[in-house]
Design a protein around this motif. Structure first.
Motif, short mmCIF file in Angstrom:
data_model
loop_
_atom_site.label_atom_id
_atom_site.label_comp_id
_atom_site.label_asym_id
_atom_site.label_seq_id
_atom_site.Cartn_x
_atom_site.Cartn_y
_atom_site.Cartn_z
N TRP A 128 0.79 -1.26 -0.14
CA TRP A 128 -0.02 -0.06 0.11
C TRP A 128 0.95 1.15 0.00
O TRP A 128 0.69 2.04 -0.84
CB TRP A 128 -0.89 0.10 1.03
CG TRP A 128 -1.76 1.19 1.27
CD1 TRP A 128 -1.52 2.37 2.31
CD2 TRP A 128 -2.65 1.69 0.70
NE1 TRP A 128 -2.31 3.48 2.07
CE2 TRP A 128 -2.96 3.31 1.03
CE3 TRP A 128 -3.13 1.26 -0.54
CZ2 TRP A 128 -4.13 4.04 0.39
CZ3 TRP A 128 -4.41 2.07 -1.32
CH2 TRP A 128 -4.45 3.39 -0.57
N PHE A 129 1.95 1.29 0.85
CA PHE A 129 2.57 2.54 0.89
C PHE A 129 3.71 2.74 -0.12
O PHE A 129 4.39 3.75 0.26
CB PHE A 129 3.20 2.66 2.30
CG PHE A 129 2.17 2.85 3.52
CD1 PHE A 129 1.77 4.16 3.64
CD2 PHE A 129 1.88 2.00 4.44
CE1 PHE A 129 0.58 4.49 4.66
CE2 PHE A 129 0.91 2.17 5.44
CZ PHE A 129 0.27 3.35 5.60
N TYR A 130 3.84 1.88 -0.90
CA TYR A 130 4.73 2.13 -2.24
C TYR A 130 4.41 3.34 -2.82
O TYR A 130 5.11 4.25 -3.08
CB TYR A 130 4.60 1.09 -3.01
CG TYR A 130 5.45 1.01 -4.28
CD1 TYR A 130 6.72 1.34 -4.37
CD2 TYR A 130 4.72 0.86 -5.44
CE1 TYR A 130 7.45 1.47 -5.29
CE2 TYR A 130 5.65 1.29 -6.79
CZ TYR A 130 6.81 1.49 -6.72
OH TYR A 130 7.54 1.67 -7.78
N PRO A 136 4.66 8.17 0.17
CA PRO A 136 5.02 7.02 -0.29
C PRO A 136 6.43 6.72 -0.35
O PRO A 136 7.14 7.70 -0.97
CB PRO A 136 4.23 7.16 -1.57
CG PRO A 136 3.90 8.52 -2.05
CD PRO A 136 3.96 9.25 -0.71
N TYR A 137 6.86 5.69 0.00
CA TYR A 137 8.35 5.45 -0.20
C TYR A 137 8.91 5.06 -1.75
O TYR A 137 9.94 5.32 -1.95
CB TYR A 137 8.87 4.08 0.57
CG TYR A 137 8.28 3.04 0.23
CD1 TYR A 137 8.99 2.17 -0.73
CD2 TYR A 137 7.07 2.32 0.75
CE1 TYR A 137 8.47 0.74 -1.18
CE2 TYR A 137 6.58 1.10 0.65
CZ TYR A 137 7.13 0.19 -0.45
OH TYR A 137 6.78 -0.77 -0.50
N GLY A 138 7.73 4.71 -2.58
CA GLY A 138 8.00 4.42 -3.96
C GLY A 138 8.49 6.15 -4.40
O GLY A 138 9.23 5.93 -5.66
N TYR A 139 8.24 7.01 -3.88
CA TYR A 139 8.47 8.43 -4.52
C TYR A 139 9.88 8.70 -3.78
O TYR A 139 10.20 9.82 -4.22
CB TYR A 139 7.37 9.47 -4.23
CG TYR A 139 6.33 9.37 -4.94
CD1 TYR A 139 5.58 8.31 -5.34
CD2 TYR A 139 5.60 10.23 -5.38
CE1 TYR A 139 4.43 8.03 -6.03
CE2 TYR A 139 4.45 10.36 -6.14
CZ TYR A 139 3.75 9.24 -6.66
OH TYR A 139 2.68 9.09 -7.24
N ARG A 203 10.30 10.62 -7.25
CA ARG A 203 11.55 10.73 -7.31
C ARG A 203 11.87 8.95 -7.23
O ARG A 203 12.22 8.24 -6.03
CB ARG A 203 12.29 11.38 -6.16
CG ARG A 203 12.50 12.78 -6.47
CD ARG A 203 13.22 13.34 -5.35
NE ARG A 203 14.43 13.27 -5.19
CZ ARG A 203 15.42 13.63 -5.95
NH1 ARG A 203 15.31 14.26 -6.95
NH2 ARG A 203 16.67 13.43 -5.56
N THR A 204 11.90 8.30 -8.35
CA THR A 204 12.16 7.12 -8.23
C THR A 204 13.68 6.70 -8.15
O THR A 204 14.34 7.66 -8.28
CB THR A 204 11.57 6.18 -9.47
OG1 THR A 204 12.22 6.91 -10.81
CG2 THR A 204 9.93 6.46 -9.61
#
Length: 289
Positions: A128-130, A136-139, A203-204
């Motif tokens: 979920w938090f991706y 979001p940690y994916g950012y 920011r991937t």
């Protein structure tokens, strides 16, 4: 109202090898140790697929409501394209997570490994938090790390554990190439979207590393699994069968190395998936022998 074919496209079937391969490899280890339990392996496969589809719908929802997908060059997104209402995609994501939780609970009950509850909760939270939540940690360039942990270490070693009911060093070692190949799928996706993700505030790892370094990272994610398979052949000789998949890695590595960008990388995603599946199948067979 989105059509069934659009919902299937939104589930991103080309990414599903990332869920299938770790379960197959983990089961291969269990077979090699004479401890395979097929119905548990099938439940583990269901959990992995439900989580993968859930995270795909979750990303579709979160990126769509943020506007990140407004200028997308990749495959269609349900929310970003307007094909489905955000609440519908959110419900689909939550439904997948719930299904994974119920199936995972069954494995917890039969193994009585209660610590797996925490692992399962962390996996759903990571899904979920991706891209969900306020931070979001994916950012923040952490997507590849999460994929390596959950679709490599956790999925592979976890599949072996629920069958053998013990931790296996072979499964942990085998999870490394599996995790790297799962990362390759994310890296190629992020490389394709690098020109739109940056301006959208996403920011991937690709955005942080830049174009050229991301291409090197992608190559390493495809080459290192072959090296690990060779190393593991010291104690699981037939694991070296995975090397037979190497020719399938040549085309995507060369294509990326020569500077392919944007929509042209969609074909590379398909090639990466084929290599991932071939490596996984051969590795599974080798570990099982």
């Amino acid at each position: 109202m989105a059509t069934p074919s659009q919902w299937i496209a939104g589930a991103r079937p080309r990414t599903l090898p990332a869920a299938v391969v770790p379960v197959a490899v983990g089961t291969g280890v269990a077979i090699g140790d004479d401890g395979a339990v097929w119905w548990r392996a099938l439940i583990a496969l269901f959990v992995a697929l439900a989580l993968q589809i859930g995270v795909n719908y979750s990303n579709d929802y979160s990126d769509g409501v943020r506007g990140t997908d407004d200028q997308r060059v990749g495959p269609m997104r349900l929310v970003g394209s307007g094909a489905a209402a955000p609440r519908q995609v959110l419900a689909a994501a939550l439904g997948c997570f719930a299904a994974a939780a119920v199936a995972g609970l069954a494995l917890v009950l039969v193994t009585r490994a209660w610590w797996l509850l925490a692992v399962g909760a962390l996996a759903i939270a990571a899904a979920w938090f991706y891209t969900g939540g306020s931070r979001p940690y994916g950012y923040r360039a952490l997507g590849e790390l999460s994929v390596f942990v959950f679709f490599g270490l956790v999925a592979t070693a976890g599949t072996t554990f629920v069958q053998l009911e013990r931790l296996s060093w072979t499964a942990l070692a085998a999870s490394v190439p599996v995790g790297l190949l799962a990362c390759a799928m994310l890296v190629i996706n992020n490389l394709r979207d690098i020109t739109t993700d940056g301006p959208a505030g996403k920011r991937t790892m690709a955005v942080v590393l830049g174009d050229s370094r991301t291409r090197v990272l992608y190559t390493l994610c495809l080459v290192l699994p072959l090296a690990v398979a060779l190393v593991m052949a010291v104690w699981r000789p037939f694991g070296a069968l995975a090397i037979l998949s190497a020719p399938l890695a040549i085309a995507p590595v060369l294509f990326v190395g020569r500077g392919a960008t944007g929509p042209a990388l969609i074909a590379t995603l398909q090639q990466t998936g084929r290599f991932q599946l071939a490596f996984g199948l051969l590795f599974t067979v080798g570990l099982a022998l």
